[in-house]
Scaffold this active site. Structure first.
Site, short mmCIF file in Angstrom:
data_model
loop_
_atom_site.label_atom_id
_atom_site.label_comp_id
_atom_site.label_asym_id
_atom_site.label_seq_id
_atom_site.Cartn_x
_atom_site.Cartn_y
_atom_site.Cartn_z
N GLY A 156 -1.05 -1.21 -4.67
CA GLY A 156 -1.62 0.06 -5.10
C GLY A 156 -1.47 1.15 -4.07
N GLU A 168 0.83 -1.20 0.00
CA GLU A 168 0.00 0.00 0.00
C GLU A 168 0.87 1.25 0.00
OE1 GLU A 168 -3.53 -2.00 2.77
OE2 GLU A 168 -2.41 -0.28 3.50
N CYS A 169 0.58 2.16 -0.88
CA CYS A 169 1.17 3.50 -0.94
C CYS A 169 2.70 3.44 -0.89
CB CYS A 169 0.60 4.37 0.17
SG CYS A 169 0.68 6.15 -0.22
N GLY A 170 3.34 3.71 0.25
CA GLY A 170 4.79 3.67 0.33
C GLY A 170 5.35 2.31 -0.06
#
Length: 477
Positions: free
Chosen positions: A422, A325-327
């Site tokens: 994502g 997720e993200c990072g």
């Protein structure tokens, strides 16, 4: 609940000062954060030494949010909830879901309205009066004036109480040495502030000088009674618990505590590791969770840890189940460009690059659905939140993200039968099957290793590890 008329009113500082003061008095205290924020709870945890949990009525609705609030609470514990944004600011700025006020309604929690009083005098009266008039359930039962000197406070307190008929419980004078700085995703992380624990003790001492803690405790005693909800138990998948490796260090630190709890309830054993400092994934890992954080601030160090990057690529090659997720999503790209413009090689699992944009790319709540059922039961969604300035040259297109108020949607996420990669930060309790299936994938991966040949370290969206027809646990939406 510590709430305020707007963001930037000092809720986090007041909350941490109160937690510290109550802790020093020997009170048993737990804390919660309203909304999807990761950083504020880290400050709570620094004070209390125990994880702070998030509560969000958009993520989980009224009944489930109430159940999460009561979960594992012990008799005699005092709960302090830190609000989010302005008291009535909810979903899309127009709906009550996700607001501090809605959470206070659901949990029957009295509100201590914390007002940034710097540079204000009698003008505080109409400001506070407006909030009181909009408080239909009379949950605002006390006022705290932040950033106000003691002499001004002693002059204004009797006037405010006479005009507003609500107790003013104290003030917290402004002290420059107690300021919490910000960066593009919010507050600076607790670990980056020198002598933070010392600062919290100083803030608590300042609070005790001007605030009567006994009056705040009396305010807490006015909370309404809540009936215990029926428990929803998520059964472990097997006696042999699969190990899920969870990245946790300075670069990867954004995790919802209830997400980790759900993984454990479904049978996973979590083993934390550091992509910054360790040389490889845990040897017994059967799954990999790469959470959010600030990898862009540590891009050079992450890139130079080649043995860890190779270990991650090798795990993908063996089809180890992965959620990023993200990072964590940024970490899996070919390159990550830092703010100085240097492009650093990363894991190279996703054939794309990522870099910072001039403005916030996406912000706010989202509901995600799969184009093909893999991690979620068919026809269901999971809720999450996005907040990032970095973007990818390929965000994926295997899921659909939709804004809950406007309905605007866009494709996102790289997904296969064993991975979900994502930008959105997911909140697993909004659809617990996601956690259950992830653990199930890890369990099956463990049993498949003797039979499976190593493949290339790239995204293969057809390799099947998860039987999407079977789920364990409670039915939630």
């Amino acid at each position: 609940m510590i709430a305020a008329p707007k963001s930037g009113s000092g809720k986090t500082m007041v909350t941490c000062a109160l937690l510290q003061a109550l802790k020093e008095e020997g009170r048993r205290v737990v804390s919660f954060k309203c909304g999807p924020d990761y950083i504020d709870p880290m400050f709570h945890e620094t004070v209390l030494g125990v994880p702070c949990r998030n509560l969000d009525t958009f993520f989980t609705g009224e009944k489930e949010t109430q159940a999460l609030f009561l979960r594992e609470r012990k008799e005699g514990e005092l709960a302090v909830l830190e609000g989010v944004m302005g008291l009535f600011d909810g979903l899309g700025g127009v709906r009550k879901e996700g607001s501090s006020y809605h959470l206070a309604q659901v949990t029957k929690t009295p509100i201590l309205l914390t007002v940034d009083a710097r540079g204000m005098g009698r003008s505080l009266i109409p400001l506070i009066a407006g909030f009181l008039s909009y408080d239909r359930e009379h949950l605002i039962r006390g006022i705290l004036l932040n950033r106000m000197g003691r002499s001004s406070y002693e002059t204004l307190k009797p006037l405010l109480e006479r005009e507003l008929s609500v107790p003013v419980l104290g003030c917290l004078p402004e002290k420059k040495e107690l300021r919490m700085e910000s960066r593009h995703l919010g507050l600076i992380l607790p670990g980056e502030l020198s002598d933070l624990k010392k600062q919290m003790k100083e803030a608590a001492a300042a609070l005790r000088e001007t605030v009567c803690l006994e009056e705040i405790l009396a305010l807490a005693q006015s909370a309404g009674e809540l009936s215990e909800p029926s428990a929803c138990v998520h059964p472990a998948l097997s006696d042999r618990r699969p190990v899920i490796a969870v990245a946790r260090d300075e670069a990867f630190c954004f995790y919802y505590e209830d997400n980790l709890r759900l993984l454990r309830e479904y049978g996973a054993k979590l083993r934390f590791f550091s992509p910054l400092h360790d040389s490889a994934l845990p040897a017994d890992a059967c799954g990999l969770l790469l959470g959010g954080g600030y990898p862009e601030l540590y891009a050079r160090v992450l890139s130079e840890n080649r043995s860890m990057l190779a270990s991650v690529r090798e795990a993908f090659g063996r089809r180890m189940p992965v959620v990023a997720e993200c990072g964590g999503f940024l970490y899996l790209h070919e390159t990550l460009t830092d703010e100085a413009g240097n492009a650093w090689p990363m894991a190279g699992v996703i054939p794309a690059s990522c870099s910072k944009r001039d403005r916030l790319v996406r912000f706010g709540y989202v509901e995600l659905s799969e184009k093909r059922s893999r991690f979620l039961p068919e026809g269901t969604r999971i809720r999450g939140h996005e907040f990032h300035y970095y973007d990818s040259s390929d965000n994926g297109a295997d899921c659909l993200a939709a804004k809950p108020v406007t309905g605007r949607s866009w494709p996102c996420v790289h997904e296969g039968d064993s991975f979900w990669l994502g930008f959105p930060h997911l909140y697993y309790p909004s659809n617990p099957a996601f956690a259950g299936r992830f653990v199930k994938m890890a369990e099956r991966f463990c049993g498949s290793q003797k039979k499976r040949k190593t493949a290339g370290p790239f995204l293969d969206k057809t390799e099947g590890l998860c039987d999407t027809k079977t789920d364990s646990g409670c039915e939630h939406t």
